[in-house]
Design a protein around this motif. Structure first.
Motif, PDB file in Angstrom:
ATOM      1  N   ARG A 358       0.835  -1.205   0.000  1.00 30.77           N
ATOM      2  CA  ARG A 358       0.000   0.000   0.000  1.00 30.77           C
ATOM      3  C   ARG A 358       0.872   1.258   0.000  1.00 30.77           C
ATOM      4  NH1 ARG A 358      -5.508   1.746  -0.392  1.00 30.77           N
ATOM      5  NH2 ARG A 358      -5.730   3.693   0.773  1.00 30.77           N
ATOM      6  N   LYS A 359       1.920   1.266   0.792  1.00 29.37           N
ATOM      7  CA  LYS A 359       2.794   2.436   0.850  1.00 29.37           C
ATOM      8  C   LYS A 359       3.521   2.651  -0.476  1.00 29.37           C
ATOM      9  CE  LYS A 359       5.049   3.233   4.719  1.00 29.37           C
ATOM     10  NZ  LYS A 359       5.887   3.025   5.931  1.00 29.37           N
ATOM     11  N   ARG A 360       3.870   1.576  -1.155  1.00 28.90           N
ATOM     12  CA  ARG A 360       4.503   1.728  -2.475  1.00 28.90           C
ATOM     13  C   ARG A 360       3.532   2.328  -3.479  1.00 28.90           C
ATOM     14  NH1 ARG A 360       7.239  -3.088  -0.844  1.00 28.90           N
ATOM     15  NH2 ARG A 360       5.578  -4.427  -1.678  1.00 28.90           N
ATOM     16  N   LEU A 361       2.256   1.927  -3.420  1.00 28.04           N
ATOM     17  CA  LEU A 361       1.250   2.511  -4.299  1.00 28.04           C
ATOM     18  C   LEU A 361       1.103   4.009  -4.019  1.00 28.04           C
ATOM     19  CD1 LEU A 361      -1.149   2.561  -6.272  1.00 28.04           C
ATOM     20  CD2 LEU A 361      -2.595   1.687  -4.402  1.00 28.04           C
ATOM     21  N   LEU A 362       1.047   4.382  -2.755  1.00 29.41           N
ATOM     22  CA  LEU A 362       0.918   5.793  -2.387  1.00 29.41           C
ATOM     23  C   LEU A 362       2.119   6.600  -2.874  1.00 29.41           C
ATOM     24  CD1 LEU A 362      -0.390   5.234   1.241  1.00 29.41           C
ATOM     25  CD2 LEU A 362      -1.718   6.223  -0.640  1.00 29.41           C
ATOM     26  N   GLU A 363       3.295   6.028  -2.797  1.00 32.44           N
ATOM     27  CA  GLU A 363       4.491   6.737  -3.247  1.00 32.44           C
ATOM     28  C   GLU A 363       4.482   6.913  -4.762  1.00 32.44           C
ATOM     29  OE1 GLU A 363       7.688   8.951  -3.426  1.00 32.44           O
ATOM     30  OE2 GLU A 363       6.679   8.399  -1.570  1.00 32.44           O
ATOM     31  N   ARG A 364       3.963   5.923  -5.490  1.00 28.52           N
ATOM     32  CA  ARG A 364       3.863   6.071  -6.947  1.00 28.52           C
ATOM     33  C   ARG A 364       2.930   7.227  -7.302  1.00 28.52           C
ATOM     34  NH1 ARG A 364       3.885   0.310  -6.802  1.00 28.52           N
ATOM     35  NH2 ARG A 364       1.614   0.195  -7.057  1.00 28.52           N
ATOM     36  N   LEU A 365       1.821   7.334  -6.593  1.00 30.33           N
ATOM     37  CA  LEU A 365       0.890   8.441  -6.848  1.00 30.33           C
ATOM     38  C   LEU A 365       1.519   9.780  -6.461  1.00 30.33           C
ATOM     39  CD1 LEU A 365      -2.476   6.871  -5.575  1.00 30.33           C
ATOM     40  CD2 LEU A 365      -1.647   7.041  -7.929  1.00 30.33           C
ATOM     41  N   ALA A 366       2.232   9.810  -5.346  1.00 32.77           N
ATOM     42  CA  ALA A 366       2.893  11.049  -4.925  1.00 32.77           C
ATOM     43  C   ALA A 366       3.938  11.482  -5.945  1.00 32.77           C
ATOM     44  CB  ALA A 366       3.516  10.866  -3.549  1.00 32.77           C
ATOM     45  N   SER A 367       4.619  10.524  -6.546  1.00 33.75           N
ATOM     46  CA  SER A 367       5.628  10.854  -7.561  1.00 33.75           C
ATOM     47  C   SER A 367       4.991  11.494  -8.795  1.00 33.75           C
ATOM     48  CB  SER A 367       6.400   9.591  -7.953  1.00 33.75           C
ATOM     49  OG  SER A 367       7.120   9.082  -6.843  1.00 33.75           O
ATOM     50  N   LEU A 368       3.781  11.057  -9.142  1.00 32.77           N
ATOM     51  CA  LEU A 368       3.062  11.695 -10.257  1.00 32.77           C
ATOM     52  C   LEU A 368       2.783  13.160  -9.942  1.00 32.77           C
ATOM     53  CD1 LEU A 368       0.419   8.919 -11.120  1.00 32.77           C
ATOM     54  CD2 LEU A 368       2.517   9.454 -12.370  1.00 32.77           C
ATOM     55  N   VAL A 369       2.418  13.442  -8.711  1.00 33.49           N
ATOM     56  CA  VAL A 369       2.162  14.835  -8.300  1.00 33.49           C
ATOM     57  C   VAL A 369       3.448  15.628  -8.330  1.00 33.49           C
ATOM     58  CG1 VAL A 369       1.245  16.317  -6.474  1.00 33.49           C
ATOM     59  CG2 VAL A 369       0.219  14.076  -6.874  1.00 33.49           C
ATOM     60  N   ASP A 370       4.547  15.023  -7.874  1.00 38.02           N
ATOM     61  CA  ASP A 370       5.845  15.688  -7.901  1.00 38.02           C
ATOM     62  C   ASP A 370       6.201  16.115  -9.326  1.00 38.02           C
ATOM     63  OD1 ASP A 370       6.170  15.325  -5.189  1.00 38.02           O
ATOM     64  OD2 ASP A 370       7.418  13.533  -5.398  1.00 38.02           O
ATOM     65  N   ARG A 371       6.002  15.209 -10.275  1.00 32.77           N
ATOM     66  CA  ARG A 371       6.368  15.523 -11.671  1.00 32.77           C
ATOM     67  C   ARG A 371       5.481  16.636 -12.226  1.00 32.77           C
ATOM     68  NH1 ARG A 371       7.368   9.850 -11.958  1.00 32.77           N
ATOM     69  NH2 ARG A 371       5.299   9.371 -12.811  1.00 32.77           N
ATOM     70  N   ARG A 372       4.196  16.607 -11.857  1.00 27.94           N
ATOM     71  CA  ARG A 372       3.311  17.666 -12.330  1.00 27.94           C
ATOM     72  C   ARG A 372       3.728  19.017 -11.762  1.00 27.94           C
ATOM     73  NH1 ARG A 372      -1.795  16.191 -10.439  1.00 27.94           N
ATOM     74  NH2 ARG A 372      -2.234  17.991  -9.156  1.00 27.94           N
ATOM     75  N   ALA A 373       4.130  19.027 -10.497  1.00 31.84           N
ATOM     76  CA  ALA A 373       4.559  20.281  -9.869  1.00 31.84           C
ATOM     77  C   ALA A 373       5.844  20.797 -10.517  1.00 31.84           C
ATOM     78  CB  ALA A 373       4.763  20.068  -8.374  1.00 31.84           C
ATOM     79  N   LEU A 374       6.775  19.912 -10.821  1.00 30.27           N
ATOM     80  CA  LEU A 374       8.038  20.342 -11.438  1.00 30.27           C
ATOM     81  C   LEU A 374       7.803  20.867 -12.858  1.00 30.27           C
ATOM     82  CD1 LEU A 374      10.439  17.487 -10.266  1.00 30.27           C
ATOM     83  CD2 LEU A 374      10.537  19.907  -9.628  1.00 30.27           C
ATOM     84  N   ALA A 375       6.828  20.275 -13.547  1.00 26.18           N
ATOM     85  CA  ALA A 375       6.556  20.700 -14.916  1.00 26.18           C
ATOM     86  C   ALA A 375       6.028  22.124 -14.983  1.00 26.18           C
ATOM     87  CB  ALA A 375       5.570  19.729 -15.572  1.00 26.18           C
ATOM     88  N   ARG A 376       5.477  22.610 -13.870  1.00 29.30           N
ATOM     89  CA  ARG A 376       4.902  23.958 -13.844  1.00 29.30           C
ATOM     90  C   ARG A 376       5.885  25.000 -13.339  1.00 29.30           C
ATOM     91  NH1 ARG A 376      -0.612  24.409 -14.406  1.00 29.30           N
ATOM     92  NH2 ARG A 376      -1.706  22.462 -14.725  1.00 29.30           N
ATOM     93  N   VAL A 377       7.054  24.566 -12.893  1.00 25.95           N
ATOM     94  CA  VAL A 377       8.055  25.523 -12.391  1.00 25.95           C
ATOM     95  C   VAL A 377       8.682  26.285 -13.535  1.00 25.95           C
ATOM     96  CG1 VAL A 377      10.237  25.754 -11.164  1.00 25.95           C
ATOM     97  CG2 VAL A 377       8.520  24.138 -10.341  1.00 25.95           C
TER      98      VAL A 377
END
Length: 377
Positions: A358-377
């Motif tokens: 479950r924690k690995r799944l949550l980290e995969r989703l968090a990484s998607l958010v990280d990439r979206r945030a970096l793309a907007r910088v």
């Protein structure tokens, strides 16, 4: 005799969860039932469902007066279910300590486990002294977890059992708005307790500006299916731009000035909405929502909510940063899996492989958010 139903884990359980789900299908309890459901994914758990209706609030009050006037210890005369195996942990999940009344002799459940933990969602510090003859039931547990931080110390002193704070939480996977996120068609979502003044102001904005304002239009006690209710709530939040989130029971006299985190904070953040409202002034809020703009301040009784919302709308970069921060912190800190880790720590039990997955799944989703945030910088 209270009828019971035992739902067995197909792989064999090490945990017995005692659930109120079939006794009290109340809308306020759906968060707890979400937690109980997910425990079966994080761990190997059987679930025991008492089927008889829960004791009414009026009968609880009558019993409480009897305890206070005559110092009667709670006696539970109904027969317990037949459980023919032992567990590493028995876990009681309660909205209120009154849930333990009328369940049958609790000791019959607890003798089947090496460790006994009870999670009580709501107990205010001002209520601890007057409910002494109910809290005595908690002495049978090895550890008590409580979501009202201000009551932890007085309850522990009263019952002589370790008591720890366990923050509310959320199913962060169900509330996740997706990548790319779903369209946010709802302008403002306000559920549960609300200020009549601010509610009327938001209705006015709906009429004058065409804002899509979603709010409760009825007061319902029962739900048809608790998990379906949680899924509907998740869909509403992740389609909302702004989500009203005030401190727990902001307008209720029971708090006696005690300020606490509410479930709304975790639900709003998990859906990636921008939360607006009066946050609690307490250390637990600062500890769990320690990022910028976690809740954008808006007075509970404001006549002009548009002032706060228009300032946010004028700064799209800030709004996007808030959404990403809310999602990242929720996925990495505030899913129910992290609360179950605290339960296991209290019970001195190791985590299973299901929890790590479950924690690995949550980290995969968090990484998607990280990439979206970096793309907007």
């Amino acid at each position: 005799m209270i009828p019971f139903t035992l739902q067995s884990h197909p792989a064999g359980a090490r945990v017995l969860v005692v659930s109120q789900r079939r006794r009290a299908p109340h809308i306020s309890r759906c968060t707890l039932y979400e937690f109980e459901h997910l425990i079966g994914q994080f761990d190997r758990a059987d679930v025991l469902y008492p089927e008889a209706p829960a004791i009414s609030i009026w009968k609880r009050r009558a019993l409480r007066r009897g305890y206070n006037w005559f110092k009667i210890q709670p006696q539970q005369r109904r027969a317990a279910p037949l459980i023919d195996r032992d567990y590493d942990l028995v876990f009681f999940c309660c909205e209120d300590i009154g849930d333990l009344l009328g369940l049958g002799p609790i000791a019959a459940f607890l003798t089947r486990a090496k460790k006994k933990v009870c999670y009580v969602e709501e107990l205010w510090a001002a209520d601890v002294p007057r409910r002494e003859h109910e809290t005595v039931l908690l002495r049978q547990f090895d550890h008590v977890l409580l979501s009202c931080a201000g009551a932890v110390e007085p309850l522990s002193r009263q019952i002589g059992v370790p008591v720890s704070f366990l923050a509310p939480s959320v199913d962060a996977v169900t509330f996740f708005p997706g990548d790319p996120p779903v369209p946010r068609a709802i302008d403002v979502y306000s559920m549960g307790r609300r200020s009549p003044t601010t509610h009327q102001a938001l209705l006015r904005l709906g009429r004058e500006r065409g804002w899509f304002y979603v709010h409760d239009t009825y007061a319902a006690n029962r739900v048809i299916e608790p998990l379906e209710h949680r899924t509907l709530l998740a869909n509403l939040v992740k389609h909302s731009k702004y989500f009203v989130a005030n401190r727990a029971k902001i307008d209720h006299v029971a708090t006696k000035g005690q300020e606490e985190i509410g479930s709304r904070h975790f639900e709003g953040a998990a859906g990636g909405a921008v939360m607006i409202g009066e946050p609690p002034r307490c250390q637990t809020f600062l500890d769990h929502f320690d990022w910028q703009d976690a809740v954008v301040p808006m007075s509970f009784n404001t006549d002009w909510p548009e002032d706060v919302i228009e300032a946010l709308e004028a700064d799209p970069a800030r709004v996007e940063r808030i959404r990403c921060d809310n999602l990242r912190h929720t996925l990495r800190r505030h899913d129910w899996v992290y609360r179950w880790e605290q339960v296991l720590t209290a019970a001195e039990l190791p985590a299973l492989a299901e929890l790590q997955e479950r924690k690995r799944l949550l980290e995969r989703l968090a990484s998607l958010v990280d990439r979206r945030a970096l793309a907007r910088v």
